[in-house]
Write a protein that holds these residues in place. Structure first.
Motif, PDB file in Angstrom:
ATOM      1  N   TYR A 281       0.853  -1.075   0.273  1.00 42.80           N
ATOM      2  CA  TYR A 281       0.186   0.122  -0.015  1.00 42.80           C
ATOM      3  C   TYR A 281       0.904   1.230  -0.035  1.00 42.80           C
ATOM      4  O   TYR A 281       0.567   2.110  -0.617  1.00 42.80           O
ATOM      5  CB  TYR A 281      -0.999  -0.007   1.287  1.00 42.80           C
ATOM      6  N   ILE A 282       2.031   1.153   0.896  1.00 49.79           N
ATOM      7  CA  ILE A 282       2.846   2.361   0.925  1.00 49.79           C
ATOM      8  C   ILE A 282       3.436   2.453  -0.260  1.00 49.79           C
ATOM      9  O   ILE A 282       3.582   3.845  -0.804  1.00 49.79           O
ATOM     10  CB  ILE A 282       3.797   2.093   2.016  1.00 49.79           C
ATOM     11  N   ALA A 283       3.952   1.733  -0.978  1.00 53.16           N
ATOM     12  CA  ALA A 283       4.720   1.776  -2.448  1.00 53.16           C
ATOM     13  C   ALA A 283       3.690   2.268  -3.306  1.00 53.16           C
ATOM     14  O   ALA A 283       4.145   3.250  -4.086  1.00 53.16           O
ATOM     15  CB  ALA A 283       5.229   0.509  -2.653  1.00 53.16           C
ATOM     16  N   ASN A 284       2.522   1.783  -3.270  1.00 52.10           N
ATOM     17  CA  ASN A 284       1.391   2.248  -4.245  1.00 52.10           C
ATOM     18  C   ASN A 284       1.217   3.776  -4.137  1.00 52.10           C
ATOM     19  O   ASN A 284       1.012   4.457  -5.097  1.00 52.10           O
ATOM     20  CB  ASN A 284      -0.026   1.336  -4.116  1.00 52.10           C
TER      21      ASN A 284
ATOM     22  N   THR B 314     -12.788  15.606   2.923  1.00 52.43           N
ATOM     23  CA  THR B 314     -11.976  14.832   4.091  1.00 52.43           C
ATOM     24  C   THR B 314     -10.976  14.267   3.312  1.00 52.43           C
ATOM     25  O   THR B 314     -11.124  13.410   2.444  1.00 52.43           O
ATOM     26  CB  THR B 314     -12.982  13.887   4.835  1.00 52.43           C
ATOM     27  N   PRO B 315      -9.597  14.358   3.522  1.00 52.13           N
ATOM     28  CA  PRO B 315      -8.457  13.694   3.118  1.00 52.13           C
ATOM     29  C   PRO B 315      -8.629  12.110   3.067  1.00 52.13           C
ATOM     30  O   PRO B 315      -9.123  11.622   4.177  1.00 52.13           O
ATOM     31  CB  PRO B 315      -7.123  14.287   3.764  1.00 52.13           C
ATOM     32  N   GLY B 316      -8.097  11.497   2.267  1.00 52.04           N
ATOM     33  CA  GLY B 316      -8.061  10.105   2.364  1.00 52.04           C
ATOM     34  C   GLY B 316      -7.017   9.508   3.268  1.00 52.04           C
ATOM     35  O   GLY B 316      -6.296  10.148   4.077  1.00 52.04           O
ATOM     36  N   PRO B 317      -6.712   8.323   3.439  1.00 50.55           N
ATOM     37  CA  PRO B 317      -5.816   7.721   4.201  1.00 50.55           C
ATOM     38  C   PRO B 317      -4.465   7.939   3.947  1.00 50.55           C
ATOM     39  O   PRO B 317      -3.430   7.293   4.599  1.00 50.55           O
ATOM     40  CB  PRO B 317      -6.175   6.082   4.303  1.00 50.55           C
ATOM     41  N   GLU B 318      -4.231   8.539   2.835  1.00 49.47           N
ATOM     42  CA  GLU B 318      -2.633   8.292   2.240  1.00 49.47           C
ATOM     43  C   GLU B 318      -1.655   8.945   3.006  1.00 49.47           C
ATOM     44  O   GLU B 318      -0.488   8.417   3.174  1.00 49.47           O
ATOM     45  CB  GLU B 318      -2.641   9.223   0.957  1.00 49.47           C
ATOM     46  N   ASN B 319      -2.043  10.004   3.997  1.00 50.41           N
ATOM     47  CA  ASN B 319      -0.989  10.629   4.777  1.00 50.41           C
ATOM     48  C   ASN B 319      -0.471   9.809   5.815  1.00 50.41           C
ATOM     49  O   ASN B 319       0.376   9.991   6.321  1.00 50.41           O
ATOM     50  CB  ASN B 319      -1.469  11.741   5.213  1.00 50.41           C
ATOM     51  N   SER B 320      -1.191   8.543   6.046  1.00 54.15           N
ATOM     52  CA  SER B 320      -0.808   7.735   7.160  1.00 54.15           C
ATOM     53  C   SER B 320       0.443   7.009   6.786  1.00 54.15           C
ATOM     54  O   SER B 320       1.273   6.296   7.680  1.00 54.15           O
ATOM     55  CB  SER B 320      -1.686   6.623   7.351  1.00 54.15           C
ATOM     56  N   ILE B 321       1.118   7.148   5.676  1.00 49.25           N
ATOM     57  CA  ILE B 321       2.594   6.668   5.338  1.00 49.25           C
ATOM     58  C   ILE B 321       3.674   7.483   5.606  1.00 49.25           C
ATOM     59  O   ILE B 321       4.607   6.947   5.736  1.00 49.25           O
ATOM     60  CB  ILE B 321       2.495   6.206   3.813  1.00 49.25           C
ATOM     61  N   THR B 322       3.361   8.661   5.885  1.00 50.17           N
ATOM     62  CA  THR B 322       4.344   9.524   6.045  1.00 50.17           C
ATOM     63  C   THR B 322       5.518   9.126   7.129  1.00 50.17           C
ATOM     64  O   THR B 322       6.719   9.180   6.376  1.00 50.17           O
ATOM     65  CB  THR B 322       3.710  11.028   6.633  1.00 50.17           C
ATOM     66  N   ALA B 372       8.455   6.361  17.877  1.00 46.56           N
ATOM     67  CA  ALA B 372       7.619   7.477  18.479  1.00 46.56           C
ATOM     68  C   ALA B 372       6.417   7.849  17.844  1.00 46.56           C
ATOM     69  O   ALA B 372       6.093   7.405  16.786  1.00 46.56           O
ATOM     70  CB  ALA B 372       8.343   8.765  18.488  1.00 46.56           C
ATOM     71  N   GLY B 373       5.299   7.681  18.753  1.00 47.73           N
ATOM     72  CA  GLY B 373       3.965   8.170  18.006  1.00 47.73           C
ATOM     73  C   GLY B 373       3.401   6.964  17.177  1.00 47.73           C
ATOM     74  O   GLY B 373       2.828   6.946  16.139  1.00 47.73           O
ATOM     75  N   GLY B 374       3.824   5.687  17.536  1.00 48.16           N
ATOM     76  CA  GLY B 374       3.316   4.491  16.943  1.00 48.16           C
ATOM     77  C   GLY B 374       4.492   4.078  16.134  1.00 48.16           C
ATOM     78  O   GLY B 374       4.898   4.645  15.265  1.00 48.16           O
ATOM     79  N   THR B 375       4.782   2.689  16.507  1.00 46.91           N
ATOM     80  CA  THR B 375       6.151   2.177  15.689  1.00 46.91           C
ATOM     81  C   THR B 375       5.712   1.861  14.397  1.00 46.91           C
ATOM     82  O   THR B 375       4.664   1.999  14.033  1.00 46.91           O
ATOM     83  CB  THR B 375       6.280   0.754  16.572  1.00 46.91           C
ATOM     84  N   ASP B 376       6.588   1.574  13.656  1.00 51.54           N
ATOM     85  CA  ASP B 376       6.794   0.900  12.254  1.00 51.54           C
ATOM     86  C   ASP B 376       5.858   0.026  12.026  1.00 51.54           C
ATOM     87  O   ASP B 376       4.730  -0.160  11.219  1.00 51.54           O
ATOM     88  CB  ASP B 376       7.851   0.681  11.701  1.00 51.54           C
ATOM     89  N   GLU B 377       5.670  -0.973  13.323  1.00 52.37           N
ATOM     90  CA  GLU B 377       4.844  -2.002  12.992  1.00 52.37           C
ATOM     91  C   GLU B 377       3.496  -1.836  13.385  1.00 52.37           C
ATOM     92  O   GLU B 377       2.367  -2.148  12.885  1.00 52.37           O
ATOM     93  CB  GLU B 377       5.437  -3.053  14.085  1.00 52.37           C
ATOM     94  N   ILE B 378       3.369  -0.940  14.322  1.00 56.28           N
ATOM     95  CA  ILE B 378       1.831  -0.704  14.831  1.00 56.28           C
ATOM     96  C   ILE B 378       1.144   0.123  13.529  1.00 56.28           C
ATOM     97  O   ILE B 378       0.066  -0.056  13.397  1.00 56.28           O
ATOM     98  CB  ILE B 378       1.701   0.206  16.007  1.00 56.28           C
ATOM     99  N   LEU B 379       2.003   0.872  13.074  1.00 57.38           N
ATOM    100  CA  LEU B 379       1.404   1.757  11.945  1.00 57.38           C
ATOM    101  C   LEU B 379       1.052   0.898  10.619  1.00 57.38           C
ATOM    102  O   LEU B 379       0.061   1.279  10.035  1.00 57.38           O
ATOM    103  CB  LEU B 379       2.525   2.911  11.584  1.00 57.38           C
TER     104      LEU B 379
END
Lengths: 376, 407
Positions: A281-284, B314-322, B372-379
């Motif tokens: 998903y991230i890559a996409n 409303t923005p989509g979920p895309e920003n959750s990857i940042t 911090a603020g949610g580990t890579d794994e939790i995110l």
């Protein structure tokens, strides 16, 4: 700011999606895959031509729809999603774009209307075997109006009516010794032979030229810069195909992990599976965002189009590769069988990764751009 | 597709630019002038003055309604302000957690009198708030926390330890999540309170990070008595209240800053390898291209989010990857840059390694950002579950009374 497609463009995308969902199930891909005599899906190609998509960016004076590149981008995404077995990219992104960029008035009049109606198919012949298609690696020559040498593999080479052939026009092996030559592939001095590739849903051929008649598109020494301009534009469009394919592969993978149970539960509940698909998903997302910028740069002919195109291509290639390989992986053994669709995406992803020149070429080009630009 | 402001946005941007030009100094091109090199107490005084000025001019908490002292602006105006302010040498980082997470929680759950007392002073920078959730044994699984509050008449007595509390040492107040009933399932026995950080029973100790710095604290609670009126939400509803707070966290911890591809290109240009300049090396070029593509991908993802806001969507979920992308990228990029410096890369003094030691600093900072603020794994779990719609993992502690869960 409106870094998004317009309502009309989104509507076009929906229509394309609906059309291809009905007309291009994976069985259509398989029909070409399973029959070595088939070069493409003739029925689908006919239907696509009837939709007018082949004339999307061709001006109305040449019989096209006269729409913009953003419209072509949304169509490309849906064709990529459907992994459509048709010569669309060769005829539209490469041949049509090449003529729009540098064709003379008479060349445009002669070819564009028939490209728009699908009466003829065009392509770009660049590669000469398993090496980077650089001027110094090219031996096909164009002298005194005659073309000689071998291009391999040429996309849709078995069915194209004409090709823009990247050929040496000068005596040296520099970029300035290259010209772009329009050749009638049904004429004398042209032999074609279909070659086997890892994505047989898309035709590729060995084109042998023996003093075949040709004419220059653009000037004699302009071939390389012209080819690169064509490739930049095509890279954005192919990036949309890749984004479409990558998202579809992720959906196929996700759906299977929700159905499949192991150790008493859906495999989608396992973090090892979730994290793979989250990474896809991230890559996409990265690929889609970069493709959008490429679309903007293409539609406005922005000065940083080359940089935007390379970025979009690198991102999208990465995304489709990852999604398609992990799609097989989460399926386990069944995913490695011929009957399950995973390999169709895997095949197509590698084809699209290499078709305009592979990742090393594009990464190198991108860094060259960065070195030059003030941004660096 | 376009990158232009609407006429209203352009007018607002002009207003912001005028305010900033008149009241702040532009950031210098290099990172050398950054306030991190000054004593924190000194920076804090300036930051509080700046916050007050923003508040007085209607640029603090732009989306807050007028009744809370905000200008009642739009999310897009907040974005525009942020874009413009980032070019100036001002520091708003002290107030992010308080105004972005804690005070909105107070506003949502406290009575009018409490809100009246706290919201104004927080908004104008006089009082700063911290968030006391994480514990040594409760990080990703924060609902497993063990700091407890026991009812004693009209008061509660809190004992336990919190950790990773940003800014606790300069904060005036905090919101603290505690266990009030260990006999029920873990999410059901929690309650939220606000506390006065100056309480003698609260002991704030700086946490010594692996980087050598101290950006966070440990906070010890010893018989800290709070009134029942300091409770935010009902007894046992603390998890629901915490979700209000955490909803804002992924926005608070965004892009991992630090050394970037531009620095790497400069380094590669000036570094000679055995076969010539590093910038001409294929492996180096490939990595620069990959990291550039990721940086651009994040940038244009942000543009897509801003576009949605600009269109009133409303923005989509895309920003959750940042954060997931930028934290690992920072770690990999800085590590690679140090490799190019060869043995000299181990040195951390800017005078010895140049580039203001940004690569070394990023290398030592990145592991923290990945957590911090949610580990890579939790995110990744969140992306898989909330975006891709995949089911939750099996939870062996589900429905089990907290005091019966093996610890």
């Amino acid at each position: 700011m409106n870094f998004d497609f317009s309502e009309d463009q989104k509507f076009l995308k929906e229509q394309a999606n609906k059309f291809l969902t009905e007309q291009c199930e994976t069985a259509v891909f398989r029909a070409v895959l399973n029959d070595s005599k088939k070069t493409h899906s003739k029925e689908l190609w006919k239907a696509i031509v009837e939709m007018g998509w082949t004339g999307t960016t061709i001006p109305e004076e040449f019989g096209g729809l006269g729409l913009g590149y953003l419209e072509l981008c949304v169509i490309a995404e849906e064709l990529g999603r459907a992994i459509a077995p048709v010569p669309f990219s060769s005829s539209v992104y490469l041949a049509t774009e090449g003529l729009l960029l540098a064709g003379s008035q008479s060349q445009k009049e002669k070819y564009l209307p028939r490209l728009a109606t699908g009466e003829i198919i065009g392509t770009l012949a660049m590669a000469e075997g398993p090496r980077q298609p650089l001027p110094k690696n090219m031996d096909v020559t164009f002298k005194d109006g005659k073309l000689s040498g071998v291009k391999l593999p040429v996309p849709d080479g078995s069915i194209a009516d004409f090709a823009l052939v990247v050929a040496r026009t000068g005596d040296g092996k520099t970029e300035n010794d290259v010209g772009l030559v329009l050749v009638d592939l049904n004429g004398d001095g042209v032999t074609r032979e279909t070659v086997e590739t890892l994505d047989p849903s898309r035709d590729h051929a060995r084109l042998s030229f023996d003093n075949a008649a040709g004419e220059l598109v653009g000037g004699a020494g302009e071939g390389w810069s012209l080819t690169r301009a064509i490739l930049d534009r095509a890279a954005v469009l192919i990036a949309f195909e890749q984004v479409g394919g990558a998202e579809k592969a992720l959906e196929v993978a996700r759906d299977y992990t929700m159905e499949r149970r192991a150790f008493g539960r859906q495999i989608a509940t396992y973090q090892a599976i979730k994290h793979k698909l989250a990474d896809a998903y991230i890559a996409n997302v990265l690929a889609r965002s970069n493709a959008y910028y490429g679309a903007w740069a293409l539609s406005t002919n922005a000065p940083d189009l080359a940089q935007a195109a390379a970025t979009a291509r690198i991102s999208a290639t990465d995304a489709f590769h990852y999604a398609s390989k992990e799609c097989i992986q989460v399926h386990g053994g069944i995913g490695y069988t011929w009957e399950v669709d995973c390999h169709l995406y895997y095949r197509r992803s590698k084809l699209l990764a290499l078709t305009l020149g592979g990742p090393p070429v594009w990464k190198n080009r991108l860094v060259s751009q960065l070195e030059q630009s003030n941004a660096a | 597709m376009d990158f232009n402001d609407s006429p209203e946005e352009a007018a607002y941007r002009k207003k912001v630019q005028d305010f900033l030009k008149a009241n702040a100094a532009p950031k210098e091109a290099t990172t050398a002038s950054r306030s991190r090199n000054r004593p924190e107490a000194e920076v804090l005084v300036d930051a509080k003055a700046w916050q007050k000025k923003k508040m007085q001019n209607g640029f603090a908490q732009i989306t807050w309604p007028k009744e809370w002292g905000g200008p009642g602006g739009t999310p897009m105006q907040q974005v525009i302000y942020g874009q413009e302010e980032s070019g100036y040498d001002v520091d708003g980082s002290f107030f992010g957690i308080g105004l972005g997470m804690c005070v909105p929680t107070v506003m949502a759950y406290a009575d009018d009198e409490t809100c009246k007392r706290f919201v104004g002073p927080a908004l104008q920078g006089d009082e700063i708030w911290c968030q006391l959730f994480s514990e040594p044994a409760a990080g990703s699984d924060v609902a497993g926390l063990i700091t407890k509050a026991v009812k004693d008449g009209d008061e509660w007595v809190i004992n336990g330890q919190k950790v990773w509390t940003s800014g606790a040492h300069y904060c005036d107040f905090g919101i603290v999540l505690v266990r009030t009933d260990p006999g029920v399932a873990k999410h059901k026995g929690l309650t939220m309170f606000w506390v006065d950080m100056k309480d003698p029973g609260i002991d704030v100790r700086p946490l010594h990070q692996m980087s050598g710095g101290s950006n966070f604290n440990e906070v010890y609670f010893t018989d800290v008595r709070v009134k029942d009126t300091q409770r935010l939400g009902d007894v046992g509803q603390g998890w629901k209240v915490a979700l209000t707070t955490l909803m804002n966290e992924r926005l608070a911890v965004g892009q991992a800053g630090g050394a970037d591809f531009k620095d790497l290109i400069e380094l590669a240009k000036s570094t000679e390898l055995e076969n010539g300049p590093a910038i001409k090396d294929g492996a180096v070029r490939e990595k620069i291209a990959d990291w550039y593509a990721k940086a651009q991908g994040l940038k244009y993802t942000r543009y897509r989010t801003v576009s949605a806001m600009s269109q009133g969507e409303t923005p989509g979920p895309e920003n959750s990857i940042t954060k997931v992308v930028s934290a690992s990228r920072l770690q990999d990029l800085t590590s690679f840059a140090m490799d190019l410096m060869d043995m000299g890369g181990i040195m951390v003094n800017p005078d010895d390694v140049g580039y203001e030691a940004a690569f070394q600093e990023g290398y030592m900072w990145a592991p923290g950002i990945r957590i911090a603020g949610g580990t890579d794994e939790i995110l990744r779990n969140i992306i898989a579950e909330r975006v891709l719609g995949m089911p939750q993992d099996v939870r062996v502690d589900k429905g089990v009374p907290f005091n019966e869960i093996p610890k």
